[in-house]
Design a protein around this motif. Structure first.
Motif, short mmCIF file in Angstrom:
data_model
loop_
_atom_site.label_atom_id
_atom_site.label_comp_id
_atom_site.label_asym_id
_atom_site.label_seq_id
_atom_site.Cartn_x
_atom_site.Cartn_y
_atom_site.Cartn_z
N SER A 29 0.85 -1.18 0.00
CA SER A 29 0.00 0.00 0.00
C SER A 29 0.89 1.24 0.00
O SER A 29 2.11 1.13 -0.14
CB SER A 29 -0.92 -0.01 1.23
OG SER A 29 -0.17 0.17 2.39
N PHE A 30 0.31 2.41 0.20
CA PHE A 30 1.10 3.63 0.15
C PHE A 30 2.07 3.74 1.32
O PHE A 30 3.13 4.33 1.21
CB PHE A 30 0.19 4.86 0.12
CG PHE A 30 -0.52 5.01 -1.19
CD1 PHE A 30 0.18 5.37 -2.33
CD2 PHE A 30 -1.87 4.78 -1.28
CE1 PHE A 30 -0.47 5.51 -3.54
CE2 PHE A 30 -2.53 4.91 -2.49
CZ PHE A 30 -1.82 5.27 -3.61
N THR A 31 1.70 3.18 2.48
CA THR A 31 2.54 3.35 3.66
C THR A 31 2.96 2.03 4.29
O THR A 31 3.59 2.05 5.34
CB THR A 31 1.79 4.15 4.72
OG1 THR A 31 0.58 3.46 5.03
CG2 THR A 31 1.50 5.55 4.25
N ASN A 32 2.64 0.90 3.71
CA ASN A 32 2.90 -0.37 4.37
C ASN A 32 3.12 -1.48 3.36
O ASN A 32 2.75 -1.37 2.20
CB ASN A 32 1.70 -0.74 5.25
CG ASN A 32 2.12 -1.24 6.60
OD1 ASN A 32 3.25 -1.66 6.78
ND2 ASN A 32 1.20 -1.20 7.54
N ILE A 33 3.70 -2.59 3.84
CA ILE A 33 3.88 -3.80 3.03
C ILE A 33 3.26 -4.95 3.81
O ILE A 33 3.55 -5.15 4.98
CB ILE A 33 5.38 -4.10 2.80
CG1 ILE A 33 6.05 -2.94 2.08
CG2 ILE A 33 5.54 -5.37 2.00
CD1 ILE A 33 7.56 -3.06 2.04
N PHE A 34 2.38 -5.70 3.17
CA PHE A 34 1.71 -6.83 3.80
C PHE A 34 2.23 -8.12 3.18
O PHE A 34 2.21 -8.27 1.96
CB PHE A 34 0.19 -6.77 3.57
CG PHE A 34 -0.47 -5.59 4.20
CD1 PHE A 34 -1.00 -5.68 5.47
CD2 PHE A 34 -0.55 -4.38 3.53
CE1 PHE A 34 -1.62 -4.60 6.05
CE2 PHE A 34 -1.16 -3.29 4.11
CZ PHE A 34 -1.70 -3.40 5.38
N ILE A 35 2.65 -9.07 4.01
CA ILE A 35 3.05 -10.39 3.53
C ILE A 35 2.24 -11.41 4.31
O ILE A 35 2.29 -11.46 5.54
CB ILE A 35 4.56 -10.63 3.71
CG1 ILE A 35 5.34 -9.68 2.81
CG2 ILE A 35 4.91 -12.07 3.37
CD1 ILE A 35 6.82 -9.84 2.85
N THR A 36 1.46 -12.23 3.58
CA THR A 36 0.57 -13.21 4.21
C THR A 36 0.98 -14.59 3.75
O THR A 36 1.15 -14.83 2.57
CB THR A 36 -0.89 -12.93 3.79
OG1 THR A 36 -1.19 -11.57 4.06
CG2 THR A 36 -1.84 -13.82 4.56
N PHE A 37 1.09 -15.52 4.71
CA PHE A 37 1.43 -16.91 4.40
C PHE A 37 0.17 -17.74 4.58
O PHE A 37 -0.46 -17.70 5.63
CB PHE A 37 2.54 -17.40 5.32
CG PHE A 37 2.84 -18.86 5.18
CD1 PHE A 37 3.25 -19.38 3.97
CD2 PHE A 37 2.69 -19.72 6.25
CE1 PHE A 37 3.52 -20.72 3.83
CE2 PHE A 37 2.95 -21.06 6.12
CZ PHE A 37 3.37 -21.56 4.91
#
Length: 135
Positions: A29-37
């Motif tokens: 996103s504009f301010t974050n990184i999401f990593i989902t397993f």
């Protein structure tokens, strides 16, 4: 002060026939990184973000590609607990530096990337056209 927490293994996840394959979703996103397993049927096992991985400082630091290193280090105990050796990558954005950093970090820790899919959102009717020029 570090507190060690024992991670319990759940038995109802589907990791394929060989029982060592999973999926990793990367969303930026504009301010974050999401990593989902997740497992192969899409059940979420763990989700980590650059905000939750104790990256202090500004928004710029949280969305930097180097933040992926700390997120992967947090995912490693879970990947080792479930004995995952192979991973499919699912991208919610186009291929960028973040994707290359993620692949590099996973291969460094001995997890092989089997393949990847790009799942971008596409509008049904396309982009709105330009206004007609009036003379």
């Amino acid at each position: 002060m570090l507190v060690r927490v024992k991670i319990k293994k759940k038995k109802y996840f589907n990791f394929g026939i060989a029982k060592n394959k999973g999926r990793i979703y990367l969303k930026r996103s504009f301010t974050n990184i999401f990593i989902t397993f997740t497992d192969l049927s899409g059940r979420v096992i763990i989700c980590r973000t650059s905000g939750s991985s104790r990256i202090s400082g500004s928004k710029r630091r949280k969305k930097a590609p180097q933040a992926i290193e700390t997120i992967v280090k947090q995912l490693l105990p879970i990947l080792r607990l479930y004995k995952v050796k192979f991973v499919e990558l699912m991208l919610r954005s186009r291929i960028s530096v973040y994707f290359h950093f993620l692949v590099k970090e996973l291969t460094y820790y001995g997890i092989k990337v089997v393949g990847f899919k790009i799942r971008r959102r596409i509008p049904h009717n396309g982009v709105r056209g330009r206004k007609k020029r009036r003379l």
